[in-house]
Design a protein around this motif. Structure first.
Motif, PDB file in Angstrom:
ATOM      1  N   ASP A 228       0.963  -1.118   0.071  1.00  0.00           N
ATOM      2  CA  ASP A 228      -0.030   0.106   0.103  1.00  0.00           C
ATOM      3  C   ASP A 228       0.867   1.301  -0.063  1.00  0.00           C
ATOM      4  N   HIS A 229       0.745   2.069  -1.184  1.00  0.00           N
ATOM      5  CA  HIS A 229       1.577   3.384  -1.238  1.00  0.00           C
ATOM      6  C   HIS A 229       0.725   4.589  -0.921  1.00  0.00           C
ATOM      7  N   SER A 230      -0.625   4.362  -0.676  1.00  0.00           N
ATOM      8  CA  SER A 230      -1.358   5.259  -0.242  1.00  0.00           C
ATOM      9  C   SER A 230      -1.164   5.988   0.933  1.00  0.00           C
ATOM     10  N   GLU A 231      -0.417   4.999   1.930  1.00  0.00           N
ATOM     11  CA  GLU A 231       0.092   5.883   3.349  1.00  0.00           C
ATOM     12  C   GLU A 231       1.752   5.994   2.910  1.00  0.00           C
ATOM     13  N   PRO A 232       2.065   7.011   2.410  1.00  0.00           N
ATOM     14  CA  PRO A 232       3.413   7.314   1.978  1.00  0.00           C
ATOM     15  C   PRO A 232       4.527   7.232   3.176  1.00  0.00           C
ATOM     16  N   CYS A 254       6.578   8.938  -4.435  1.00  0.00           N
ATOM     17  CA  CYS A 254       6.381   8.527  -3.117  1.00  0.00           C
ATOM     18  C   CYS A 254       6.500   7.124  -3.013  1.00  0.00           C
ATOM     19  N   GLY A 256       5.860   3.962  -0.259  1.00  0.00           N
ATOM     20  CA  GLY A 256       4.897   3.422   0.793  1.00  0.00           C
ATOM     21  C   GLY A 256       5.587   2.848   1.744  1.00  0.00           C
ATOM     22  N   ARG A 257       4.701   2.408   3.044  1.00  0.00           N
ATOM     23  CA  ARG A 257       5.320   1.853   3.939  1.00  0.00           C
ATOM     24  C   ARG A 257       5.424   0.301   3.462  1.00  0.00           C
ATOM     25  N   GLU A 259       7.277  -0.908   1.187  1.00  0.00           N
ATOM     26  CA  GLU A 259       7.426  -1.103  -0.102  1.00  0.00           C
ATOM     27  C   GLU A 259       8.804  -0.887  -0.649  1.00  0.00           C
TER      28      GLU A 259
END
Length: 481
Positions: A228-232, A254, A256-257, A259
């Motif tokens: 998930d890279h919506s939460e960078p 960006c 993500g966590r 990633e």
């Protein structure tokens, strides 16, 4: 093993397989314990490099050997001035060097000092030196390891031209894409044995890799756990540098966590400046960074990047990343000495204990932590460098060319380690000029061209190489999911 007249033959194998030993035997700097060597059908023995050179064998090692403060012309003619005089004039040297250069159609700046010409030009100059000695066999050890894609293509074109004149070429490389393009036969060594010889045109790359490893290659599954890279973890905004070579022109990216993101670009695209700016090594870059919950200006010095929790593995391990005169334990622990010191003294037992854990965790092949770092292969040196950065318990990791000059097996291991690091909570940003690495090491691939991110591929695979290469050169902006 045999090499035909005018043939370009690859010599493949993992580090430690015996490639360098064989090359040294062919070049006369090492004598075999037993066995036979024939040149033009005649049995021969080289008791010294000079005998090999006089017989027409030229060896150009990965670490080029030249006299940096002499001119290009003087380096071309070194050891090859057959004048029966005590003194040779500069005019005679330049005339001979120019004659060799013109004869083979290789244009180099004869009057410049060797230290002032590019690495690609230095490679050509070393080849000219060999051609001037009327060499019959040319051995090239990792000639493109530090070259750009364009420089590599130019060198491979020169290799093909030399082979067409009847020169036999032994090409040692880890870059299988180059082998496929330029070589006719691939000889594969493993544990000091020749285990296979393949016709390159009719043999799948996977088969050659499996012969090198001695086992089936584990393909990376396309069914990867979504990240998930919506939460960078990291965001950059409008990173910009002044116009010029390798400029940045408003970089937004960006990570993500958990990633792994790869950034691919040709030299001069801005990729090296962007990588170094992530470590505070580029003072002329402007813009903003958000690292987890912290907003800040782009790092202006390495100290600010380290304080923010960024670990940086540089592209040049020998000159920038390792303590080449120290042992393995010291290389692993030197960045965390302050936390290990008691009354300004580091207990060596604690250092060895900490290093041993890292050696095991990163699968570093060595006898012990007291072994010199110079004894290790390139892949194991790279693992030591990564382990040393992770000892600081960073929040974010930046890897600049993490598998440059590394064999296939170590490369696969390093990619796996970087994925584990990311899944363990330290996101990884990889900057690479190796298209295969760019398409296989990350969860997302970003392509940079002319200082801008121009393309993104989510969950890239090896089949994405063509489009990524095209975009890196053409600069077309697209997104692909």
């Amino acid at each position: 093993m045999s090499i035909a007249l005018g043939e370009v033959s690859a010599l493949l194998g993992e580090n430690g397989a015996g490639k360098s030993t064989l090359a040294k035997i062919l070049a006369g700097s090492l004598q075999p314990d037993k066995g036979n060597l024939s040149l033009d059908g005649q049995p021969t023995v080289f008791s010294s490099p000079r005998e090999a050179i006089d017989s027409g064998i030229a060896f150009i090692p990965q670490e080029l050997i030249y006299v940096p403060d002499l001119s290009v012309a003087e380096n071309i003619c070194l050891g090859n001035l057959r004048e029966k005089k005590l003194i040779v004039s500069q005019a005679a040297i330049y005339k001979k060097a120019e004659s060799i250069s013109r004869r083979f159609g290789i244009d180099v700046p004869l009057s410049k000092r060797m230290r002032d010409v590019s690495l690609a030009s230095q490679q050509k100059i070393e080849i000219l030196k060999a051609l001037g000695r009327e060499s019959k066999v040319l051995i090239l050890d990792e000639p493109t390891a530090a070259l750009t894609n364009d420089e590599s293509a130019e060198l491979l074109h020169l290799v093909a031209e030399l082979a067409a004149t009847g020169m036999s070429i032994i090409y040692i490389s880890h870059r299988l894409d180059e082998i496929k393009k330029s070589c006719e036969t691939a000889h594969i060594l493993r544990d000091g044995l020749l285990v296979a010889s393949h016709n390159v045109a009719t043999t799948d790359t996977r088969v050659m890799v499996e012969d090198m490893l001695g086992r089936k290659l584990e393909a990376r599954s396309n069914d990867r756990t979504p990240t998930d890279h919506s939460e960078p973890a990291l965001q950059t905004h409008a990173l910009t540098s002044p116009a010029g070579v390798d400029r940045l022109n408003g970089i937004d990216l960006c990570v993500g966590r958990n990633e792994v993101v790869t950034v691919y670009g040709r030299r001069g695209s801005g990729i090296d400046k962007l990588a170094r700016s992530m470590a505070g090594l580029e003072k002329d870059v402007a813009g903003d960074i958000q690292l987890f919950d912290s907003h800040m200006e782009v790092f202006k010095n390495p100290g600010s990047a380290i304080k923010a929790g960024v670990a940086y593995v540089p592209a040049e391990r020998k000159s920038q990343g390792l303590l080449m005169k120290a042992n393995i334990s010291r290389n692993i622990t030197h960045l965390v000495w302050p936390s290990m010191a008691k009354f300004f003294t580091i207990r060596r037992r604690d250092e060895r204990k900490r290093a041993s854990k890292a050696i095991e965790a990163y699968r570093i092949k060595c006898r012990s932590g007291s072994q010199s770092i110079t004894d290790l292969s390139g892949g194991n040196q790279q693992k030591v460098m990564i382990a040393s950065r992770m000892e600081k318990k960073p929040r974010f990791a930046v890897m600049h060319e993490p598998t440059r000059g590394v064999d296939v097996g170590s490369r696969q291991e390093i990619h796996g380690q970087l994925e584990r690091i990311a899944r363990g909570g330290v996101p990884v940003l990889i900057f690479t000029s190796d298209i295969e690495e760019a398409c296989t090491a990350g969860d997302r691939l970003l392509v940079i061209n002319d200082g801008k991110i121009v393309h993104e591929i989510v969950y890239p695979t090896i089949s994405d190489q063509t489009i990524a290469l095209h975009i890196a050169g053409a600069g077309t902006t697209t997104n692909e999911n």
